[in-house]
Scaffold this motif. Sequence first.
Motif, PDB file in Angstrom:
ATOM      1  N   ALA A 215      25.579 -22.168 -57.376  1.00 40.57           N
ATOM      2  CA  ALA A 215      26.659 -21.578 -56.592  1.00 40.57           C
ATOM      3  C   ALA A 215      27.684 -20.940 -57.505  1.00 40.57           C
ATOM      4  O   ALA A 215      27.899 -21.385 -58.631  1.00 40.57           O
ATOM      5  N   PHE A 216      28.308 -19.885 -57.004  1.00 42.75           N
ATOM      6  CA  PHE A 216      29.351 -19.121 -57.698  1.00 42.75           C
ATOM      7  C   PHE A 216      28.790 -18.313 -58.863  1.00 42.75           C
ATOM      8  O   PHE A 216      29.472 -18.079 -59.856  1.00 42.75           O
ATOM      9  N   SER A 217      27.545 -17.880 -58.714  1.00 39.98           N
ATOM     10  CA  SER A 217      26.912 -17.005 -59.691  1.00 39.98           C
ATOM     11  C   SER A 217      25.671 -16.386 -59.066  1.00 39.98           C
ATOM     12  O   SER A 217      25.071 -16.964 -58.166  1.00 39.98           O
ATOM     13  N   THR A 218      25.297 -15.209 -59.546  1.00 34.77           N
ATOM     14  CA  THR A 218      24.022 -14.604 -59.153  1.00 34.77           C
ATOM     15  C   THR A 218      22.931 -14.901 -60.168  1.00 34.77           C
ATOM     16  O   THR A 218      21.788 -14.491 -59.989  1.00 34.77           O
ATOM     17  N   ASP A 219      23.268 -15.609 -61.235  1.00 36.10           N
ATOM     18  CA  ASP A 219      22.343 -15.966 -62.302  1.00 36.10           C
ATOM     19  C   ASP A 219      22.008 -17.444 -62.186  1.00 36.10           C
ATOM     20  O   ASP A 219      22.906 -18.286 -62.200  1.00 36.10           O
TER      21      ASP A 219
ATOM     22  N   ASN B 150      27.289 -23.375 -60.785  1.00 36.90           N
ATOM     23  CA  ASN B 150      27.140 -24.820 -60.691  1.00 36.90           C
ATOM     24  C   ASN B 150      25.905 -25.154 -59.864  1.00 36.90           C
ATOM     25  O   ASN B 150      25.844 -24.843 -58.675  1.00 36.90           O
ATOM     26  N   PRO B 151      24.905 -25.800 -60.463  1.00 34.84           N
ATOM     27  CA  PRO B 151      23.695 -26.135 -59.709  1.00 34.84           C
ATOM     28  C   PRO B 151      23.919 -27.305 -58.764  1.00 34.84           C
ATOM     29  O   PRO B 151      24.713 -28.209 -59.023  1.00 34.84           O
ATOM     30  N   ALA B 152      23.214 -27.276 -57.644  1.00 32.24           N
ATOM     31  CA  ALA B 152      23.278 -28.346 -56.656  1.00 32.24           C
ATOM     32  C   ALA B 152      21.901 -28.563 -56.063  1.00 32.24           C
ATOM     33  O   ALA B 152      21.138 -27.614 -55.887  1.00 32.24           O
ATOM     34  N   GLY B 153      21.611 -29.783 -55.746  1.00 32.55           N
ATOM     35  CA  GLY B 153      20.432 -30.066 -54.952  1.00 32.55           C
ATOM     36  C   GLY B 153      20.758 -29.892 -53.486  1.00 32.55           C
ATOM     37  O   GLY B 153      21.892 -30.142 -53.057  1.00 32.55           O
ATOM     38  N   VAL B 154      19.781 -29.456 -52.696  1.00 32.67           N
ATOM     39  CA  VAL B 154      19.967 -29.267 -51.253  1.00 32.67           C
ATOM     40  C   VAL B 154      18.763 -29.860 -50.538  1.00 32.67           C
ATOM     41  O   VAL B 154      17.622 -29.469 -50.798  1.00 32.67           O
TER      42      VAL B 154
END
Length: 304
Positions: free
Chosen positions: A15-19, A24-28
Amino acid sequence: MTTTASRPEVLRYTAFSTDPAGGNPAGVVLDARALDDGEMLAVAADLGYSESAFLTGPPEGLDDTEGRVGPEGLDGPEGRTYRIRYFSPKAEVPFCGHATVAAAVALAERLGPGPLLFATQAGPVPVDVTAEDDGTVRATLTSVEPYVEEVADADLAEALAALDWPAADLDPAFPPRIAYAGARHLVLAAATRARLADLAYDFARLEALMHRLDLTTVQLVWRESPTLFHVRDPFPVGGVVEDPATGAAAAAFGGYARELGLVPEDVVLTLRQGEDLGRPGELTVALRAGDPGVRVSGAGVRIG
């Protein structure tokens, strides 16, 4: 107890990036109905991300009323309203901005862009997801109503000691405060970019203070211009040294800046975070006169 064979799929988004290497990575987990609290915590701990999001909505169709908030709760968009919970590797948190963005992007890839409504432990959080011409998917969440409170002198002194920050290194234009917009954060402003960049703190000491004050992160900020800020967020209570991009803290900071009259009533702020970690991200914070909520926007992308 969920068996390994039946465990729901865990998606990974930043989140908060196109890369995928930024933000910040998150599990969903789009269907967490079969997981109990301990299993959700175990998934979050196994991933090791600062937070992961768990939805009760079903993964197929995503319009099952069992996954939606009932009539006693919220009047959300038909088939696009979900209960959501957030876990760090160490504990559940009431609200997480970057995992909200990640979950919204994951849902939008299946449902299409449009409005969503998440029922969080902190309250209802509307999210609007848009798809730009270049394919970028962007989510804008509106926080619960924020508030700001004083921080005791002794607690401030303890925070500065844990951070090893001399009081003289604070920016006097931004008074230390505890700010809330779904979760509580201690806002401290550095006088220089060099001060912000030099972050080597006493993990156990800061963690103990944060537990006592019920803080989720410490929001460290440095103002580059009237609407551009650089931020960092120590997160020892989540078992993570530093959060790479913190939507909940961005919302809290927006409420703090407005409450203290540090920005205009109608303004769009840019927060850059993660540069010192090698995971640059950008958070947009929008304030509107007469609207107590704080809007936090950012792009999101799946991690392959």
